[in-house]
Every structure is written in structure tokens, then in C-alpha cells.
Design a protein around this motif. Structure first.
Motif, PDB file in Angstrom:
ATOM      1  N   GLN A  68       4.377   1.004   1.479  1.00  0.00           N
ATOM      2  CA  GLN A  68       4.256   0.169   2.727  1.00  0.00           C
ATOM      3  C   GLN A  68       4.053  -1.379   2.351  1.00  0.00           C
ATOM      4  OE1 GLN A  68       4.745   1.528   5.862  1.00  0.00           O
ATOM      5  NE2 GLN A  68       5.337   3.362   4.923  1.00  0.00           N
ATOM      6  N   LYS A  75       3.116  -4.732   4.015  1.00  0.00           N
ATOM      7  CA  LYS A  75       2.773  -5.779   5.121  1.00  0.00           C
ATOM      8  C   LYS A  75       3.010  -7.170   4.733  1.00  0.00           C
ATOM      9  CE  LYS A  75      -0.760  -6.758   8.446  1.00  0.00           C
ATOM     10  NZ  LYS A  75      -1.924  -6.423   9.277  1.00  0.00           N
ATOM     11  N   SER A  82       0.956  -1.122   0.033  1.00  0.00           N
ATOM     12  CA  SER A  82       0.091   0.023   0.015  1.00  0.00           C
ATOM     13  C   SER A  82       0.981   1.234   0.002  1.00  0.00           C
ATOM     14  CB  SER A  82      -0.823  -0.071   1.074  1.00  0.00           C
ATOM     15  OG  SER A  82      -0.344   0.134   2.492  1.00  0.00           O
ATOM     16  N   THR A  83       0.449   2.210  -0.290  1.00  0.00           N
ATOM     17  CA  THR A  83       1.111   3.692  -0.145  1.00  0.00           C
ATOM     18  C   THR A  83       0.605   4.417   0.977  1.00  0.00           C
ATOM     19  OG1 THR A  83      -0.251   4.667  -1.742  1.00  0.00           O
ATOM     20  CG2 THR A  83       1.438   3.838  -2.641  1.00  0.00           C
ATOM     21  N   GLN A  84       1.404   5.177   1.622  1.00  0.00           N
ATOM     22  CA  GLN A  84       1.222   6.054   2.684  1.00  0.00           C
ATOM     23  C   GLN A  84       1.761   7.376   2.277  1.00  0.00           C
ATOM     24  OE1 GLN A  84       3.592   5.415   6.167  1.00  0.00           O
ATOM     25  NE2 GLN A  84       2.087   6.470   7.511  1.00  0.00           N
ATOM     26  N   THR A  85       0.804   8.347   2.296  1.00  0.00           N
ATOM     27  CA  THR A  85       1.158   9.783   2.017  1.00  0.00           C
ATOM     28  C   THR A  85       1.064  10.518   3.171  1.00  0.00           C
ATOM     29  OG1 THR A  85      -0.086   9.527  -0.124  1.00  0.00           O
ATOM     30  CG2 THR A  85       0.252  11.790   0.544  1.00  0.00           C
ATOM     31  N   THR A  86       2.381  11.291   3.294  1.00  0.00           N
ATOM     32  CA  THR A  86       2.436  12.251   4.321  1.00  0.00           C
ATOM     33  C   THR A  86       2.755  13.572   3.673  1.00  0.00           C
ATOM     34  OG1 THR A  86       4.893  11.868   4.471  1.00  0.00           O
ATOM     35  CG2 THR A  86       3.717  10.557   5.849  1.00  0.00           C
ATOM     36  N   THR A 107       4.997  10.285  -1.016  1.00  0.00           N
ATOM     37  CA  THR A 107       4.198   8.835  -0.875  1.00  0.00           C
ATOM     38  C   THR A 107       5.408   7.863  -0.631  1.00  0.00           C
ATOM     39  OG1 THR A 107       2.684   9.695  -2.328  1.00  0.00           O
ATOM     40  CG2 THR A 107       2.769   7.341  -2.001  1.00  0.00           C
ATOM     41  N   LYS A 108       5.181   6.966   0.326  1.00  0.00           N
ATOM     42  CA  LYS A 108       6.248   5.903   0.316  1.00  0.00           C
ATOM     43  C   LYS A 108       5.294   4.575   0.321  1.00  0.00           C
ATOM     44  CE  LYS A 108       7.708   6.759   4.506  1.00  0.00           C
ATOM     45  NZ  LYS A 108       8.505   6.782   5.763  1.00  0.00           N
TER      46      LYS A 108
END
Length: 186
Positions: free
Chosen positions: A111, A113, A91-95, A108-109
């Protein structure tokens, strides 16, 4: 006999079936014969680097065989082995980060799992007798499962029988058996 290899799943037009893109390699070999009550045959499936939507599976192996056994009143016996390695979901995590008072910067990094590192399932025994006539061993089928993931390890074994009561077509098959091994550890 059915045999085939799909060297690159990503080359198939998945969008025509309204499916997400798939990738990986699959090799399948089968040989089937006999009847449903007394099947004979073998099957081998090998898949590598499978990807579907945001799921990834590094390796999948499925091997099975069914053969007639004259010592068990003609009932077929089977063995199936499944091995799967490294199932993960991406998935991607946007900060967002304020760079100045008037602007922000989004980063965007990806992730990952990890759901499963290793799965092994082995089952063998007498082909399910859904039209049973006469006694069936209460441990006609055996199943073992070993799974290891980021959260822990599971190891279990079952002995039992899948059958349908009476001498008529299967209307409500049931599995009866016992759990012979259960280990769960972090």
C-alpha cells in the motif's frame, strides 16, 4: 570547501548504527567563511530517489547562500530554497481468504500513501541579528511556502524578524512577524 557525492546510500553499513537501510543518491557542495555574526558562503544539496525505512522521497534540492552586505551596516544577507517532490509511505496489507474448509490463503499487497506531491520553501533576508545593536527592520526575513498533496494545497508567506532583546548574547531569541498570505484549498 566541502564537496562530496554518495552515489548509492544503500552501499553504506547502516546496520552498524542500528538504522534501517537507506537508499538514494546525494550530492553536496559547500563553501563557508566569515564568522557566526557575519557568515559568508554557499551550499547546494541534491538528492534523488531517497528511501529510509518505509518512506520514499523522489527528489530533494536545497540551495543556500549567505553574503556580506555593506549597505546594511555589514549585516549578512541570506537566501535559502528547498524543493521536495513526491513523499510517500509504503506499508503492506495482508488479507486472508478461506480456500477450503481446512485451509486459508494469505495475500500481501503493498500500500502506498502519498503524503506530499510538491513542497517549495523560500526564505531570504537579513541574517538573524541575535546580538542586535540598533534598529532591525521588522520585515528583515521573508518566508514563503507552497505545498501540494493528496489532501489539498497550502500557500503562505510571512515577514518578520528573528532577534534577541538587548545587546548581549542570545538567551531567548524570538521571532516577531506577520502572516501576509494564507491560502488553503482542497
Amino acid at each position: 570547501v566541502l564537496a562530496g557525492t554518495i552515489p548509492q546510500l544503500s552501499h553504506l553499513p547502516w546496520h552498524l548504527f542500528d538504522l534501517p537501510a537507506m537508499a538514494g543518491k546525494i550530492n553536496l557542495n559547500t563553501q563557508l567563511g566569515g564568522s557566526f555574526k557575519q557568515p559568508i558562503g554557499s551550499m547546494s544539496l541534491a538528492a534523488d530517489q531517497l528511501a529510509f525505512a518505509n518512506w520514499r522521497l523522489a527528489k530533494l534540492r536545497l540551495d543556500g547562500r549567505v553574503q556580506a552586505n555593506s549597505s546594511a551596516g555589514g549585516a549578512s544577507h541570506y537566501a535559502i530554497e528547498l524543493a521536495a517532490d513526491r513523499l510517500a509511505q509504503t506499508s503492506t496489507q495482508t488479507t486472508t481468504q478461506a480456500t477450503t474448509q481446512a485451509t486459508t490463503q494469505a495475500t500481501t499487497k503493498p500500500q502506498v500513501k502519498r503524503w506530499l506531491d510538491r513542497l517549495r520553501i523560500h526564505t531570504q533576508g537579513q541574517w538573524p541579528q541575535l546580538w542586535a545593536r540598533g534598529p532591525i527592520s521588522p520585515s528583515a526575513q521573508r518566508i514563503t511556502l507552497a505545498a501540494q498533496g493528496a489532501s489539498g494545497q497550502l500557500d503562505l508567506a510571512l515577514n518578520g524578524v528573528l532577534s534577541s532583546p538587548g545587546n548581549h548574547a542570545p538567551s531567548n531569541p524570538t521571532w516577531r512577524g506577520e502572516l501576509t498570505r494564507f491560502n488553503l484549498s482542497p
